[in-house]
Write an enzyme that holds these catalytic residues in place. Structure first.
Site, short mmCIF file in Angstrom:
data_model
loop_
_atom_site.label_atom_id
_atom_site.label_comp_id
_atom_site.label_asym_id
_atom_site.label_seq_id
_atom_site.Cartn_x
_atom_site.Cartn_y
_atom_site.Cartn_z
N CYS A 224 52.61 28.26 69.73
CA CYS A 224 51.35 28.14 69.08
C CYS A 224 49.94 27.37 68.99
CB CYS A 224 51.41 28.35 67.06
SG CYS A 224 52.15 30.02 66.97
N HIS B 25 44.44 27.31 63.45
CA HIS B 25 45.18 28.84 64.55
C HIS B 25 45.16 29.52 63.33
CE1 HIS B 25 48.16 30.57 65.68
NE2 HIS B 25 49.27 29.64 64.72
N ASN C 192 48.61 36.93 63.75
CA ASN C 192 49.29 35.68 64.36
C ASN C 192 49.38 35.69 66.01
OD1 ASN C 192 50.32 33.48 65.14
ND2 ASN C 192 51.74 32.55 63.86
N1 ACO Z 1 57.68 42.81 53.37
C1 ACO Z 1 58.23 42.75 51.80
N2 ACO Z 1 59.48 41.80 51.63
C2 ACO Z 1 59.48 41.06 52.57
C3 ACO Z 1 58.72 41.12 53.95
C4 ACO Z 1 58.22 41.81 53.93
N3 ACO Z 1 57.47 42.02 55.12
N4 ACO Z 1 59.00 39.66 54.20
C5 ACO Z 1 59.80 39.19 53.46
N5 ACO Z 1 59.98 40.06 52.20
C6 ACO Z 1 60.74 39.64 50.88
C7 ACO Z 1 61.62 38.88 51.44
O1 ACO Z 1 63.11 39.30 51.68
C8 ACO Z 1 62.00 37.71 49.85
O2 ACO Z 1 62.54 38.86 48.82
P1 ACO Z 1 64.30 38.59 48.26
O3 ACO Z 1 63.22 37.65 47.04
O4 ACO Z 1 64.23 39.86 47.20
O5 ACO Z 1 64.70 37.08 48.66
C9 ACO Z 1 60.84 37.84 49.24
O6 ACO Z 1 59.69 38.47 50.02
C10 ACO Z 1 60.15 36.74 49.39
O7 ACO Z 1 60.22 36.01 50.87
P2 ACO Z 1 60.03 34.76 51.14
O8 ACO Z 1 60.12 34.51 53.11
O9 ACO Z 1 60.40 33.42 50.00
O10 ACO Z 1 58.14 34.77 51.40
P3 ACO Z 1 56.85 33.96 51.63
O11 ACO Z 1 56.03 33.93 50.34
O12 ACO Z 1 57.60 32.41 51.88
O13 ACO Z 1 56.30 34.48 52.73
C11 ACO Z 1 55.98 33.92 54.94
C12 ACO Z 1 57.08 34.13 54.04
C13 ACO Z 1 54.95 35.42 54.91
C14 ACO Z 1 56.83 34.12 56.38
C15 ACO Z 1 56.07 32.67 54.64
O14 ACO Z 1 57.00 31.76 54.81
C16 ACO Z 1 55.04 32.32 56.34
O15 ACO Z 1 53.80 32.57 56.45
N6 ACO Z 1 55.33 31.21 56.87
C17 ACO Z 1 54.87 31.00 57.45
C18 ACO Z 1 55.78 31.93 58.96
C19 ACO Z 1 54.73 31.79 60.70
O16 ACO Z 1 53.53 31.37 60.27
N7 ACO Z 1 55.17 31.50 61.42
C20 ACO Z 1 54.16 31.70 62.70
C21 ACO Z 1 54.71 30.53 64.00
S1 ACO Z 1 54.11 28.86 63.23
C22 ACO Z 1 52.91 29.40 62.57
O17 ACO Z 1 52.00 29.69 63.71
C23 ACO Z 1 52.35 28.66 61.44
#
Ligand code: ACO
Length: 331
Positions: free
Chosen positions: A121, A258, A288
């Site tokens: 990214c 980003h 993204n």
């Molecule tokens: N829809 C519904 N529920 C979902 C989804 C979805 N798409 N995805 C996960 N869940 C659920 C999980 O299963 C979990 O359920 P549980 O509590 O019953 O176990 C709950 O939601 C919480 O999941 P988390 O992973 O803890 O959610 P979080 O608040 O961390 O959000 C996310 C997840 C959006 C991926 C976040 O961590 C994030 O954005 N991280 C950065 C990752 C990123 O941007 N990567 C891209 C490349 S790097 C960059 O560009 C920065």
């Protein structure tokens, strides 16, 4: 020579910007028909409402071409004037030749140097930094810098924690040598020790495993770890950039981050004490797009009239590697 007799300092200035998004739009509601998710969950956790998806047969090079043509047009530069093409991508058309070479030929810029940069990214910021060094050193005067991705080609559409995040798109800038200040500084970092938190663990030398061949090539991510690391790394590179230029955080006119997650963007804006009105946000419409994200947001901000000539603009990105970086420029 300057009036005093000394050679004037050379800067890279952005002479033109361009971007391109594939026609097909996939909304959160569309996704909720494929995996167990909802518009409410995706929007609340990421800020994303929709993303663009490349058509069958439409490649990273195609997206790059359309963005590059628009950037060249807005700069008033012909392709055969280019001295160099640097293209950030982690989803190249082919293993080789590079997508930059394919783009070079299609643009009719044959003969100039052309290569890809893979920094996930952060690819556009890495590419921009390299291009800036070529111009400052005097080795190039006109450089095309592109960030282009078809990331959805390596998304697991059954995995709701990742498939909701990504989209396809490309952005480009034309840099020209100038004695007026343009890019003031760039700062690049990486931490290869964290590779397993965000990666696609197959490739030519490691090999494409049998199960991967069947399942396709997939992104793996530890989302909340990536989130925490991204916020910390971006805080630190923003501080580094301000300190290197002797600036206060209130001097920045625009933050163009980003576009991965609105919550990460808001955390950086808070650190800069910057109202969200001065932060360019496109993640809601694009998701993204990895290397495409910063130049897409920059192009939108320029074409909508937000970013004006003379303003101080801070670009930043974080991605797989981990890699992260920034660029501070006087637009
Ligand atoms: N829809 C519904 N529920 C979902 C989804 C979805 N798409 N995805 C996960 N869940 C659920 C999980 O299963 C979990 O359920 P549980 O509590 O019953 O176990 C709950 O939601 C919480 O999941 P988390 O992973 O803890 O959610 P979080 O608040 O961390 O959000 C996310 C997840 C959006 C991926 C976040 O961590 C994030 O954005 N991280 C950065 C990752 C990123 O941007 N990567 C891209 C490349 S790097 C960059 O560009 C920065």
């Amino acid at each position: 020579m300057s009036e005093s007799g000394s050679t004037p300092r050379v800067y890279s200035r952005i002479a033109g910007t361009g971007s391109y998004l594939p026609a097909k739009v996939l909304t959160n509601d569309d996704l909720s028909k494929i995996v167990d998710t909802s518009d409410e969950w995706i929007a609340a956790r990421t800020g994303i409402r929709q993303r663009h998806i490349a058509a069958d047969g439409e490649t990273t090079g195609d997206l790059a071409y359309h963005a590059a043509v628009r950037a060249l047009q807005s700069a008033g530069v012909e392709a055969d004037e280019l001295d160099l093409i640097v293209l950030g991508t982690t989803t190249p058309d082919l293993i080789f030749p590079s997508t930059a070479c394919l783009l070079q030929h299609r643009l009719g810029a044959n003969g100039c140097g052309a290569f890809d940069v893979n920094a996930a990214c952060s690819g556009f910021l890495y590419a921009l930094s390299v291009a800036d060094k070529f111009i400052r050193s005097g080795d190039a005067r006109t450089v095309l810098v592109v960030g282009s991705e078809t990331l959805t080609r390596m998304v697991d559409w059954t995995e709701r924690t990742t498939c909701v995040l990504f989209g396809d798109g490309a952005g480009a800038v034309v840099l020209k040598a100038d004695t007026e200040t343009g890019i003031l500084s760039t700062h690049l970092h990486a931490d290869g020790g964290k590779k397993e938190l965000l990666w696609n663990p197959v490739g030519v030398s490691v090999g494409f495993r049998e199960d991967e061949k069947n399942a396709g090539v997939r992104i793996r991510m530890a989302g909340s770890d990536v989130f925490k690391y991204a916020v910390k790394a971006l805080d630190s590179v923003v501080e580094e950039t301000l300190a290197a230029n002797g600036l206060d955080r209130h001097d920045i006119d625009w933050l163009i981050p980003h576009q991965a997650n609105l919550r990460i963007i808001e955390a950086t804006a808070k650190r800069l004490d910057m109202p969200m009105e001065r932060v360019v946000v496109t993640v809601d419409k694009h998701g993204n797009t990895s290397s495409g994200s910063v130049p897409l947001a920059l192009d939108e901000a320029v074409r909508s009239g937000k970013v004006q000539r003379g303003q101080l603009v801070l670009l930043e990105a974080f991605g797989g590697g981990f890699t992260w970086g920034s660029a501070l420029l006087r637009y």
